[in-house]
Design a protein around this motif. Structure first.
Motif, mmCIF file in Angstrom:
data_model
loop_
_atom_site.group_PDB
_atom_site.id
_atom_site.type_symbol
_atom_site.label_atom_id
_atom_site.label_comp_id
_atom_site.label_asym_id
_atom_site.label_seq_id
_atom_site.Cartn_x
_atom_site.Cartn_y
_atom_site.Cartn_z
ATOM 1 N N LEU A 10 0.776 -0.578 -0.377
ATOM 2 C CA LEU A 10 0.065 -0.006 0.100
ATOM 3 C C LEU A 10 1.018 1.062 -0.292
ATOM 4 O O LEU A 10 1.939 1.020 0.584
ATOM 5 N N ASP A 11 0.593 2.018 -0.806
ATOM 6 C CA ASP A 11 0.909 3.057 -0.777
ATOM 7 C C ASP A 11 1.273 4.106 0.250
ATOM 8 O O ASP A 11 2.616 5.433 0.843
ATOM 9 N N LYS A 12 0.503 3.958 1.087
ATOM 10 C CA LYS A 12 0.602 4.753 2.752
ATOM 11 C C LYS A 12 0.389 3.646 3.896
ATOM 12 O O LYS A 12 -0.941 2.380 3.831
ATOM 13 N N SER A 72 -2.041 2.048 6.129
ATOM 14 C CA SER A 72 -3.935 2.192 5.661
ATOM 15 C C SER A 72 -4.457 3.111 6.921
ATOM 16 O O SER A 72 -4.392 2.421 8.478
ATOM 17 N N GLN A 129 -8.039 1.915 0.308
ATOM 18 C CA GLN A 129 -6.092 2.110 -0.115
ATOM 19 C C GLN A 129 -6.249 1.168 -0.773
ATOM 20 O O GLN A 129 -5.617 2.700 -1.985
ATOM 21 N N GLY A 130 -6.241 0.130 -1.357
ATOM 22 C CA GLY A 130 -5.773 -0.632 -2.542
ATOM 23 C C GLY A 130 -6.913 -0.502 -3.546
ATOM 24 O O GLY A 130 -6.538 -0.077 -4.697
ATOM 25 N N VAL A 146 -8.359 2.346 -3.868
ATOM 26 C CA VAL A 146 -7.794 4.129 -4.610
ATOM 27 C C VAL A 146 -6.187 4.138 -5.781
ATOM 28 O O VAL A 146 -6.738 4.800 -6.323
ATOM 29 N N GLN A 147 -5.931 3.227 -4.954
ATOM 30 C CA GLN A 147 -4.483 3.198 -5.819
ATOM 31 C C GLN A 147 -4.097 2.668 -7.224
ATOM 32 O O GLN A 147 -3.820 2.868 -8.226
ATOM 33 N N SER A 148 -5.650 1.709 -7.188
ATOM 34 C CA SER A 148 -5.761 0.226 -8.554
ATOM 35 C C SER A 148 -6.560 0.847 -9.239
ATOM 36 O O SER A 148 -6.488 0.744 -10.659
ATOM 37 N N GLY A 156 -8.045 4.745 -9.485
ATOM 38 C CA GLY A 156 -7.504 6.510 -9.867
ATOM 39 C C GLY A 156 -8.409 6.550 -9.783
ATOM 40 O O GLY A 156 -9.002 7.868 -10.198
ATOM 41 N N GLN A 206 -10.501 10.439 -8.107
ATOM 42 C CA GLN A 206 -10.465 11.210 -8.379
ATOM 43 C C GLN A 206 -11.312 12.160 -7.559
ATOM 44 O O GLN A 206 -12.373 11.505 -7.296
ATOM 45 N N PRO A 238 -3.063 -3.945 -4.256
ATOM 46 C CA PRO A 238 -2.298 -3.328 -2.890
ATOM 47 C C PRO A 238 -2.883 -4.249 -1.884
ATOM 48 O O PRO A 238 -3.633 -3.857 -1.491
#
Length: 823
Positions: A478-480, A482, A642-643, A645-647, A649, A651, A795
């Motif tokens: 994960l980018d950050k 969670s 969160q996963g 949101v990353q996958s 896209g 906005q 993610p």
């Protein structure tokens, strides 16, 4: 002519050859590289002496009343492929001296000969020739059908020829073997080969003896565990080839002598530890363990059966008799994940010792005893042959190098370890070309070398599993870190309180207003006893109050479960009985709440305090028809959002259509991924679904940019668009689908729609999959033209395939999908 029965070892080969009479797969062959000084006449004479003494090279085979038998032909009748007694025909010389690349031509000649089957009914079971490469250099080629000779017999025969050649020299003074003594030779000039008939008598005696029954009992007891029946191929895809090829392919790699020195040092250290019970292991045990380690590394197999070829001769007269005696015995090794290599060596040593008295029991019979005949059932996986015999020959005072060309049929793959004269160890990997390429074997050899070299340097070495080989897919990090969805929502409130959060018909709420309404309802709920570890049931139609109720429940530290207001009362009652909510938020509850004087009181401040707290309950139909509750934690939901949101896209400027009913967990994705990114959630109405034209027009009018649709509905929408000539609404930039398999025809329609409109080229179509237990969605695949499948995990999520015993499977194998990840 005396008819002789076939031995148990020969019967299987005879049957296999009759099933494929034109196949040369049972031919074994090698050649001796004789550097210089060969007297051809003397060598032919030595070969004739060997033919005379070795009945195995003069056996003929036939059938009577469907029963095979063999008989030994007179010496004068058996020469190469002719029935005319002629010493030149018995060992022809093939002169290749005029060829440009003489070694390549010689290899091609032998390879071509190996493609020619031997007719066991009308030809002797061997072919032989001297290939002349230069004035002084010869290759002696010897090819024998496996029914007449095993690998050990090749050593007996070649040793006999070399000794007979040396003994015919007027200056003969000693046997031809240098270095340590060999089992093939004795310091006697009158060396003879044993009586072939004795082999048959020994086999008949064994088959009728109590020892056979004892051996059977030993093997059945040790092998009846079904855990060991899973022995996948090491080939890409892990499936076995349907047919054995006429000739195996081979890749060889030689380890320098220092490796064997490291092995001996390693064994010394191992013996001094407390891991070895009994005699010290040998370098052969290390070789066996190294292939088991490679098998685990490539396929993750924990219960391993290696096939180990054994002579089957020790302690009997058969040790001096050429013929087919060799057997293949299973070697059992039980592993833990990331096993200690030292434990594999100890197991290999112990289990080989324990099985040694029972190695005459035929593996073909053992397969029948255990019901491992046909299909994908295997008695053992890779075959591992550690050459126990010393074949360092000299001829005319010059070293003679032995080169094996073919060891006979290879069902899948075999590893042969050969100790060379200067202490090197050569690894020959033979494989079925119907299942492997030379590049596959080269990769296996390289992986084996890494394991073998690292293992003997460190007694604490643990064998790693090769993640690239296993059915393992990782969605990445994960980018950050969670946070709970509640905290992600409040973060958006702080960042963009005036941004539009929710649209329900004429009602529009920005993030600040939405939070205020959530807080007011949360205060009221807390007065009704809602708090941590409590359940709130929500039985509302699609409306803003339902969204507010979900968030207010979390602000109280509780969890919610959504009921279907229009669903069967009996199902809702079953859910209520199971979930035991403290409050049911239905239209009547909302009416009472709105009339309450406490609506302007301060909201509770506790909110979600723990990631492990329950976020919501979702009830699936269950296999019995009774609703089955799935508990999803705040951590699992937070990581999913969160996963996603990353996958996906999505906005902050997106307008996401809220399509799904609240008792389906697709609504969780629509609602909370939207609020987590600060986008706008637009609730659909019933009129929107009156027709596809209405749906199309409403999406355009509401400026919907993200659709999250059931796959079945998407099928109908795409079909309508394609066949009505509609274009995809211009604001749509992302379409999420899921719930069932995607039809290939509709994917083609979708691609046609994109082709019609250049503006639609960048629309993302994402197919998703995930059971409710995995927190909505576990895997997704972005469409890139062509069929859509499950794709890769989101993610923070992982996926793997296991069999019915929960054993991890390699890539390409079929089994059950296991999803993993936090929460």
């Amino acid at each position: 002519m005396r008819k002789l029965a076939l031995t148990a070892a020969q019967e299987g080969i005879w049957l296999g050859q009759q099933l494929q009479p034109d196949s040369p797969m049972y031919l074994a062959a090698e050649y001796l590289d004789i550097a210089e000084g060969l007297d051809v006449a003397r060598f032919r004479s030595a070969w004739q002496q060997t033919l005379a003494q070795s009945a195995a090279l003069r056996v003929c085979f036939d059938e009577q009343d469907n029963q095979p038998y063999q008989f030994v032909a007179d010496t004068s009748l058996v020469v190469n492929t002719s029935l005319v007694a002629n010493v030149e025909d018995a060992l022809p010389v093939i002169d290749l001296r005029q060829e440009n690349d003489v070694e390549q031509v010689a290899q091609e000649w032998m390879a071509q000969d190996l493609q020619t089957p031997i007719d066991l009914r009308h030809q002797p079971p061997y072919r032989s020739a001297l290939l002349r490469l230069s004035d002084d250099r010869y290759w002696w080629y010897l090819c024998i059908h496996h029914i007449a000779s095993d690998g050990y017999s090749f050593g007996l025969l070649t040793q006999h020829v070399v000794n007979a050649y040396q003994q015919s020299s007027p200056v003969y003074s000693k046997p031809s073997v240098y270095s340590k003594p060999s089992v093939y030779s004795k310091p006697s000039v009158k060396q003879t080969l044993g009586d072939y008939r004795e082999l048959i008598n020994l086999d008949e005696h064994y088959q009728q003896s109590k020892y056979r029954d004892l051996d059977k009992a030993f093997w059945v007891e040790h092998l009846e565990r079904s855990d060991f029946n899973y022995q996948p191929s090491m080939a890409p895809g892990s499936d076995y080839a349907e047919q054995i090829a006429d000739r195996a392919i081979r890749f060889s790699k030689t380890q320098p002598s220092c490796w064997l020195e490291q092995v001996q040092s390693y064994l010394t250290t191992l013996v001094s530890s407390d891991r070895i019970a009994g005699p010290a292991p040998s370098w052969g045990d290390v070789a066996l363990a190294s292939v088991a380690a490679l098998y685990y590394h490539k396929r993750g197999v924990l219960d391993i059966r290696l096939g180990v070829p054994v002579m089957g001769r020790m302690g009997s007269a058969a040790v001096r008799i050429p013929g087919m005696v060799m057997n293949i015995c299973p070697l059992l090794l039980s592993l833990q994940h990331e096993p200690l290599f030292a434990d594999l060596v100890a197991q290999a040593s112990l289990n080989m010792r324990q099985s040694r008295p029972h190695q005459r029991y035929r593996y073909e019979q053992l397969r029948r005893d255990l019901g491992l005949v046909g299909g994908e059932q295997r008695l053992f996986g890779p075959v591992v042959n550690v050459m126990p015999f010393d074949r360092h020959l000299r001829l005319a005072e010059q070293p003679v190098t032995v080169h094996n060309l073919s060891a006979g049929p290879v069902e899948d793959i075999s590893f042969a370890f050969v100790q060379l004269p200067q202490g090197q160890v050569r690894l020959d990997i033979d494989a079925n070309p119907n299942n492997y390429s030379l590049e596959d074997l080269e990769r296996l050899a390289s992986d084996w070398q890494v394991i073998a070299e690292q293992a003997v340097r460190n007694i604490h070495y643990q064998v790693p599993i090769g993640m690239d080989e296993m059915s393992w897919a990782d969605g990445g990090e994960l980018d950050k870190k969670s946070a709970t969805v509640w905290h992600q929502f409040n973060e958006q409130v702080s960042l963009r309180p005036d941004a539009l959060a929710l649209v329900d018909g004429e009602q529009q709420l920005d993030y600040g207003s939405l939070q205020a309404k959530v807080g007011t309802l949360a205060h009221y709920l807390s007065q009704q006893g809602v708090g941590p570890n409590r359940i709130v049931a929500i039985a509302l139609p699609r409306c803003s109050d339902a969204i507010i109720s979900m968030l207010a429940t979390w602000q109280c530290g509780a969890a919610f479960v959504c009921l279907d207001p229009s669903g069967p009362a009996s199902r809702n009652q079953q859910i209520m009985t199971d979930a035991r909510p403290v409050v049911v938020i239905d239209p009547l509850f909302i009416t009472r709440y709105q009339a309450s004087a406490s609506t302007h009181s301060d909201a509770p401040e506790n909110g979600v305090k723990c990631n492990t707290a329950l976020a919501y309950l979702i009830y699936t139909s269950g296999s019995t028809g009774k609703p089955k509750g799935v508990m999803v934690s705040q951590q699992a939901l937070g990581e999913f959002v969160q996963g996603a949101v990353q996958s996906y896209g999505w906005q902050a400027d997106d307008r996401v259509l809220q399509f799904a009913p609240y008792h389906f967990d697709a609504c969780i994705e629509e609602i909370f991924v939207t609020l987590a990114v600060g986008a706008t959630l637009v609730l659909r109405d019933d009129q929107m679904l009156e027709s596809m034209a209405s749906f199309q027009a409403t999406c355009r009018a509401w400026q919907i940019s993200v659709l999250d649709l059931p796959t079945a509905f998407w099928h109908e929408w795409v079909y309508a668009c394609c066949h009505q000539g509609w274009q995809i609404p211009k604001d749509i930039r992302c379409v999420i689908i899921g719930g069932e398999a995607v039809q290939a025809e509709r994917v083609k329609d979708w691609e046609l729609l994109l082709a019609r409109s250049p503006a639609a080229q960048n629309i993302a179509l994402i197919n998703t999959y995930g059971p409710s237990e995995a927190a909505v969605v576990a895997t997704c695949q972005r469409h890139q033209f062509g069929a859509l499948d499950l794709g890769r995990p989101l993610p923070g999520r992982q996926a793997l395939i296991v069999d019915e015993h929960d054993r991890w499977l390699a890539k390409g194998q079929s089994g059950e999908l296991v999803l993993a990840g936090g929460g």
